[in-house]
Design an enzyme around this catalytic site. Structure first.
Site, PDB file in Angstrom:
ATOM      1  N   GLY A  57       0.829  -1.197   0.000  1.00 32.49           N
ATOM      2  CA  GLY A  57       0.000   0.000   0.000  1.00 32.49           C
ATOM      3  C   GLY A  57       0.862   1.244   0.000  1.00 32.49           C
ATOM      4  O   GLY A  57       0.574   2.221   0.691  1.00 32.49           O
ATOM      5  N   SER A  58       1.945   1.220  -0.798  1.00 38.40           N
ATOM      6  CA  SER A  58       2.970   2.274  -0.741  1.00 38.40           C
ATOM      7  C   SER A  58       2.642   3.502  -1.574  1.00 38.40           C
ATOM      8  O   SER A  58       3.410   4.458  -1.569  1.00 38.40           O
ATOM      9  CB  SER A  58       4.314   1.703  -1.213  1.00 38.40           C
ATOM     10  OG  SER A  58       4.216   1.246  -2.558  1.00 38.40           O
ATOM     11  N   TYR A 246     -18.274   3.871  11.546  1.00 35.14           N
ATOM     12  CA  TYR A 246     -16.891   3.427  11.439  1.00 35.14           C
ATOM     13  C   TYR A 246     -16.603   2.309  12.448  1.00 35.14           C
ATOM     14  O   TYR A 246     -16.771   1.135  12.138  1.00 35.14           O
ATOM     15  CB  TYR A 246     -15.905   4.597  11.592  1.00 35.14           C
ATOM     16  CG  TYR A 246     -14.559   4.219  11.036  1.00 35.14           C
ATOM     17  CD1 TYR A 246     -14.256   4.429   9.693  1.00 35.14           C
ATOM     18  CD2 TYR A 246     -13.599   3.577  11.813  1.00 35.14           C
ATOM     19  CE1 TYR A 246     -13.039   4.027   9.149  1.00 35.14           C
ATOM     20  CE2 TYR A 246     -12.388   3.168  11.290  1.00 35.14           C
ATOM     21  CZ  TYR A 246     -12.109   3.396   9.964  1.00 35.14           C
ATOM     22  OH  TYR A 246     -10.909   2.986   9.440  1.00 35.14           O
TER      23      TYR A 246
END
Length: 406
Positions: A57-58, A246
């Site tokens: 997830g860079s 959330y």
């Protein structure tokens, strides 16, 4: 930092509606990454050995910030994985251009850090990445898992699971911050129906800890975990003001699974002197969080309360790396790194609760930092970034770093 010259150039302007943006500006994305790099202090001394990091997830959010921080301050080598869209009729995705900029930083620092554009959930991505890690580095010191995805195809079953952002049990109505086409800020009531059990289970399959666990066990199975190996998955708890959708909703169920996965992995890694941790980060403007009803208004109000004390993703990533490299990370009673204490302090949340109750269209600009929020959101796509001349045509069809120019 300048993009390579590829094909024709054109003017790029924001296109889309609300939080759905269809175009990204290459020069703006490049400049945004430069500004992130400028926030990272140089190392106190060169590392005795360059650590090897795998960042999943860079290309966006905290994953990008952690990659830049690791490159600049900790001298990491390794691999970053993102899944981004190349240019076609429209520009490439913002993460595509940000990755080009991050690769330029790695090259400037003489880091052997490789960026792959691939589906992190796929077994083929795991196999190919492990081959690369074994061939180039021989082992891994750190794995940062920062994935926010709408769907995941399980390579073992071929079933595609779709995540949803819904409450559990009953409908929930919240206020949300939206923007008209002319940029005017609007307050809207949004009612979200509760998730079914199947939707909740699918969200856990996408956003829970299953894929993180597969990465760690795959590395262990190939003998690539170095002594003292540490891995961290990034999470968020947030305020009671947003918890119905959330933390108490479907995404919260996924985060609970992520945290229980950390306990299992931590026991597995004990034999390597390693650790598996969850980092609970603070609020941020990201492409993922703006999709959650209520979060944009909450973040906008939070900035109104904190002003410049609102830490950037880079500032929080610096704290994350400090914890990852510490002999004894500072964790809470559930073993989690807590980078959100500034957000969830009693004083901040008391002020937030008052503003949340009293905000109206008439008081919105007084209680919330709307201009800051809109600028930061547009900057995610390379717009409104200081130092960029948007009247100049730019090349949009740029190659992924390391691939041949077309």
């Amino acid at each position: 930092m300048h993009p390579p010259s590829v094909r024709s150039e054109r003017l790029v302007s924001p296109t889309g509606r609300g939080y759905l943006q269809l175009e990204s500006h290459p020069a703006g994305c490049f400049r945004g990454v430069e500004l992130m790099r400028a926030q990272v202090p140089a190392p106190d001394a060169p590392p005795a050995r360059r650590p090897t990091a795998l960042v999943i997830g860079s290309s966006a959010g905290y994953g990008l910030a952690s990659t830049i921080t690791g490159l600049v301050r900790y001298g990491i080598d390794g691999v970053g994985i993102g899944w981004e869209r190349a240019a076609g009729q429209r520009s490439a995705s913002a993460g595509w251009y940000r990755t080009i900029a991050a690769a330029t930083i790695a090259r400037d620092l003489r880091s052997n850090f490789v960026f792959r554009n691939a589906d992190a959930f796929a077994d083929s991505t795991k196999s190919e990445t492990l081959d690369l890690l074994e061939e180039r580095f021989g082992g891994v010191d750190y794995l940062i898992y920062s994935v926010a995805a709408p769907r995941r195809t399980d390579p073992r079953t071929g079933i595609t699971h779709q995540s949803v952002l819904k409450p559990l049990g009953e409908p929930h109505t919240t206020r949300n911050l939206e923007f008209a086409d002319d940029g005017t800020a609007l307050l809207r009531d949004v009612t979200v129906e509760p998730a079914t059990e199947a939707e909740k289970a699918a969200t856990v399959r996408v956003m829970g800890g299953e894929d993180w666990s597969r990465w760690v066990t795959a590395l262990a199975g190939r003998g690539l975990l170095r002594d003292g190996f540490r891995t961290v998955a990034l999470s968020y708890i947030g305020s009671p003001l947003t918890s119905a959708i959330y933390r108490a909703g479907t995404i919260g169920a996924a985060k609970e699974h992520l945290e229980s996965t950390a306990v299992t992995l931590d026991a597995l890694l004990a034999g390597f002197g390693g650790r598996a941790l969850v980092s609970v980060n603070g609020a941020v403007i990201s492409q993922a969080l703006t999709a959650v009803p209520g979060i944009p208004l909450y973040v906008c109000l939070l900035r109104g309360v904190l002003g410049d004390r609102f830490p950037s993703p880079v500032e929080q990533s610096l704290q994350l790396w400090e914890q990852l490299t510490a002999d004894r990370p500072d964790v809470d009673e559930r073993g989690r790194i807590r980078l959100d204490r500034w957000e969830l302090s009693a004083a901040v949340q008391a002020t937030m609760a008052e503003r949340w109750r009293s905000v109206t269209p008439a008081t919105l600009t007084e209680l919330a930092d709307v201009p800051w929020f809109r600028t930061q959101f547009r900057a995610l796509y390379g717009f409104d970034v200081p130092g960029v001349d948007y009247a100049v045509p730019v090349a949009t069809d740029l190659p992924w770093p390391g691939s041949p120019a077309r």
